[in-house]
Design a protein around this motif. Structure first.
Motif, mmCIF file in Angstrom:
data_model
loop_
_atom_site.group_PDB
_atom_site.id
_atom_site.type_symbol
_atom_site.label_atom_id
_atom_site.label_comp_id
_atom_site.label_asym_id
_atom_site.label_seq_id
_atom_site.Cartn_x
_atom_site.Cartn_y
_atom_site.Cartn_z
ATOM 1 N N MET A 1 1.023 -1.313 -0.074
ATOM 2 C CA MET A 1 0.084 -0.099 -0.008
ATOM 3 C C MET A 1 0.945 1.223 -0.029
ATOM 4 O O MET A 1 0.561 2.264 -0.597
ATOM 5 C CB MET A 1 -0.965 -0.003 1.256
ATOM 6 N N ASP A 2 2.027 1.297 0.649
ATOM 7 C CA ASP A 2 3.130 2.313 0.598
ATOM 8 C C ASP A 2 3.327 2.729 -0.743
ATOM 9 O O ASP A 2 3.597 3.794 -1.014
ATOM 10 C CB ASP A 2 4.233 2.179 1.696
ATOM 11 N N ASN A 3 3.569 1.484 -1.590
ATOM 12 C CA ASN A 3 4.197 1.756 -2.872
ATOM 13 C C ASN A 3 3.221 2.227 -3.672
ATOM 14 O O ASN A 3 3.336 3.183 -4.516
ATOM 15 C CB ASN A 3 4.612 0.547 -3.450
ATOM 16 N N LEU A 4 1.998 1.932 -3.505
ATOM 17 C CA LEU A 4 0.950 2.583 -4.259
ATOM 18 C C LEU A 4 0.742 3.931 -3.913
ATOM 19 O O LEU A 4 0.504 4.981 -4.777
ATOM 20 C CB LEU A 4 -0.419 1.754 -3.956
ATOM 21 N N ALA A 5 0.649 4.457 -2.856
ATOM 22 C CA ALA A 5 0.363 5.902 -2.407
ATOM 23 C C ALA A 5 1.605 6.643 -2.906
ATOM 24 O O ALA A 5 1.502 7.735 -3.350
ATOM 25 C CB ALA A 5 0.448 6.010 -0.811
ATOM 26 N N ALA A 6 3.044 6.257 -2.745
ATOM 27 C CA ALA A 6 4.044 6.730 -3.175
ATOM 28 C C ALA A 6 3.871 6.993 -4.731
ATOM 29 O O ALA A 6 4.437 8.211 -5.520
ATOM 30 C CB ALA A 6 5.331 6.241 -2.692
ATOM 31 N N LEU A 7 3.415 6.228 -5.445
ATOM 32 C CA LEU A 7 3.295 6.336 -6.872
ATOM 33 C C LEU A 7 2.097 7.337 -7.321
ATOM 34 O O LEU A 7 2.221 8.219 -8.147
ATOM 35 C CB LEU A 7 3.093 5.120 -7.762
ATOM 36 N N ILE A 8 1.018 7.284 -6.417
ATOM 37 C CA ILE A 8 -0.057 7.786 -6.897
ATOM 38 C C ILE A 8 -0.204 9.534 -6.362
ATOM 39 O O ILE A 8 -0.570 10.319 -6.969
ATOM 40 C CB ILE A 8 -1.514 7.274 -6.521
ATOM 41 N N GLU A 9 0.305 9.592 -5.096
ATOM 42 C CA GLU A 9 0.216 10.824 -4.514
ATOM 43 C C GLU A 9 0.829 12.036 -5.195
ATOM 44 O O GLU A 9 0.108 13.068 -5.067
ATOM 45 C CB GLU A 9 0.978 10.716 -2.891
ATOM 46 N N PRO A 10 2.057 11.933 -5.607
ATOM 47 C CA PRO A 10 2.327 13.325 -6.511
ATOM 48 C C PRO A 10 1.625 13.560 -7.710
ATOM 49 O O PRO A 10 1.809 14.475 -8.048
ATOM 50 C CB PRO A 10 3.789 12.641 -7.006
ATOM 51 N N GLU A 38 -10.420 6.316 -6.647
ATOM 52 C CA GLU A 38 -10.979 4.877 -6.375
ATOM 53 C C GLU A 38 -10.829 4.024 -7.522
ATOM 54 O O GLU A 38 -10.551 2.496 -7.145
ATOM 55 C CB GLU A 38 -12.452 5.119 -6.278
ATOM 56 N N HIS A 39 -11.018 4.058 -8.819
ATOM 57 C CA HIS A 39 -10.895 3.353 -9.863
ATOM 58 C C HIS A 39 -9.424 2.811 -9.775
ATOM 59 O O HIS A 39 -9.116 1.562 -10.025
ATOM 60 C CB HIS A 39 -11.172 3.810 -11.147
ATOM 61 N N ALA A 40 -8.560 3.728 -9.686
ATOM 62 C CA ALA A 40 -7.348 3.243 -9.866
ATOM 63 C C ALA A 40 -6.861 2.122 -8.703
ATOM 64 O O ALA A 40 -6.339 1.161 -9.198
ATOM 65 C CB ALA A 40 -6.124 4.348 -9.620
ATOM 66 N N ILE A 41 -7.226 2.656 -7.627
ATOM 67 C CA ILE A 41 -6.855 1.684 -6.288
ATOM 68 C C ILE A 41 -7.519 0.489 -6.285
ATOM 69 O O ILE A 41 -6.980 -0.692 -6.235
ATOM 70 C CB ILE A 41 -7.340 2.238 -5.059
ATOM 71 N N ARG A 42 -8.737 0.301 -6.838
ATOM 72 C CA ARG A 42 -9.496 -0.956 -7.180
ATOM 73 C C ARG A 42 -8.749 -1.811 -8.351
ATOM 74 O O ARG A 42 -9.092 -3.039 -8.062
ATOM 75 C CB ARG A 42 -10.909 -0.591 -7.416
ATOM 76 N N ARG A 43 -8.429 -1.115 -9.303
ATOM 77 C CA ARG A 43 -7.913 -1.792 -10.231
ATOM 78 C C ARG A 43 -6.307 -1.779 -10.404
ATOM 79 O O ARG A 43 -5.684 -2.106 -11.671
ATOM 80 C CB ARG A 43 -8.214 -1.246 -11.685
ATOM 81 N N TRP A 44 -5.643 -1.492 -9.323
ATOM 82 C CA TRP A 44 -4.304 -1.684 -9.318
ATOM 83 C C TRP A 44 -3.356 -2.897 -9.828
ATOM 84 O O TRP A 44 -2.573 -2.604 -10.584
ATOM 85 C CB TRP A 44 -3.695 -1.142 -7.885
ATOM 86 N N LEU A 57 -3.386 7.056 -15.057
ATOM 87 C CA LEU A 57 -4.342 7.962 -13.866
ATOM 88 C C LEU A 57 -4.850 8.946 -14.883
ATOM 89 O O LEU A 57 -6.328 9.104 -14.777
ATOM 90 C CB LEU A 57 -3.585 8.771 -12.936
ATOM 91 N N PHE A 58 -4.488 9.647 -15.953
ATOM 92 C CA PHE A 58 -4.895 10.496 -16.593
ATOM 93 C C PHE A 58 -6.151 9.716 -17.572
ATOM 94 O O PHE A 58 -6.983 10.498 -17.838
ATOM 95 C CB PHE A 58 -4.121 11.410 -17.487
ATOM 96 N N SER A 59 -5.684 8.494 -17.918
ATOM 97 C CA SER A 59 -6.714 7.964 -18.794
ATOM 98 C C SER A 59 -7.719 7.445 -18.157
ATOM 99 O O SER A 59 -8.809 7.611 -18.658
ATOM 100 C CB SER A 59 -5.942 6.533 -19.369
ATOM 101 N N ILE A 60 -7.810 7.108 -16.835
ATOM 102 C CA ILE A 60 -8.930 6.903 -16.181
ATOM 103 C C ILE A 60 -9.787 8.020 -15.912
ATOM 104 O O ILE A 60 -10.984 7.956 -16.214
ATOM 105 C CB ILE A 60 -8.553 6.145 -14.794
ATOM 106 N N GLU A 61 -9.033 9.173 -15.561
ATOM 107 C CA GLU A 61 -9.955 10.365 -15.122
ATOM 108 C C GLU A 61 -10.500 10.849 -16.624
ATOM 109 O O GLU A 61 -11.849 11.078 -16.363
ATOM 110 C CB GLU A 61 -8.988 11.579 -14.928
ATOM 111 N N HIS A 62 -9.775 10.735 -17.781
ATOM 112 C CA HIS A 62 -10.431 11.224 -19.143
ATOM 113 C C HIS A 62 -11.723 10.283 -19.223
ATOM 114 O O HIS A 62 -12.841 10.546 -19.664
ATOM 115 C CB HIS A 62 -9.446 11.128 -20.140
#
Length: 168
Positions: A1-10, A38-44, A57-62
């Motif tokens: 989970m720390d790796n996920l946060a470190a990649l997404i947070e910035p 939420e989508h990114a975390i569910r589909r990580w 992440l931009f693809s998901i948002e778009h």
């Protein structure tokens, strides 16, 4: 989970900027970013391990924005009576006018051109990354950027969007 946060947070500030540029509503933009995360975390576990997390992440948002836009077209958009479109920041009146003109010009562009300009010009994505986010070939992205920049420049110079020319 720390790796996920470190990649997404910035990437969150960039996701918020892009969402606000698309929606021009801070609450709706925050909701879009929240849905994106939420989508990114569910589909990580489904993402490509060698892929760029920011582009993903931009693809998901778009894609969430496009889906919501289609939903709004069917249902209509609900707007509160007290909502006002204010330009963020503490700029001088002259800067506020220039920013307002730029935002009006962006709003008047077709969605394809606006998305291309925002991803490349504002968020700094490469042509390849922006093309991947929008799901189009790089050449198509470059064409949209060129047409969008020309139309935006014409709008800023004249205050009117140029008419589309019919090709014979």
């Amino acid at each position: 989970m720390d790796n996920l946060a470190a990649l997404i947070e910035p990437t969150i500030p960039a996701l918020r900027r892009y969402a606000w540029a698309l929606l021009r509503d801070h609450d709706a933009a925050d909701d879009l970013v929240q849905d994106t995360l939420e989508h990114a975390i569910r589909r990580w576990n489904l993402r490509r391990q060698d892929g760029d997390v920011r582009s993903w992440l931009f693809s998901i948002e778009h894609n969430l924005f496009v889906s919501a836009k289609r939903r709004w077209a069917r249902r209509g958009i609900q707007v509160g009576l007290d909502e006002a479109r204010a330009v963020p920041g503490s700029a001088s009146p002259e800067q506020q006018t220039g920013i307002g003109d730029l935002l009006a010009g962006l709003d008047s562009l077709p969605a394809e051109q606006r998305g291309a300009i925002l991803l490349v010009g504002v968020e700094g994505l490469s042509y390849a990354q922006a093309a991947q986010v929008l799901g189009v070939p790089v050449g198509t992205l470059m064409s949209r950027l060129s047409r969008g920049r020309e139309r935006l420049q014409a709008y800023l110079e004249t205050g009117q969007m140029p008419r589309l020319r019919r090709v014979k």
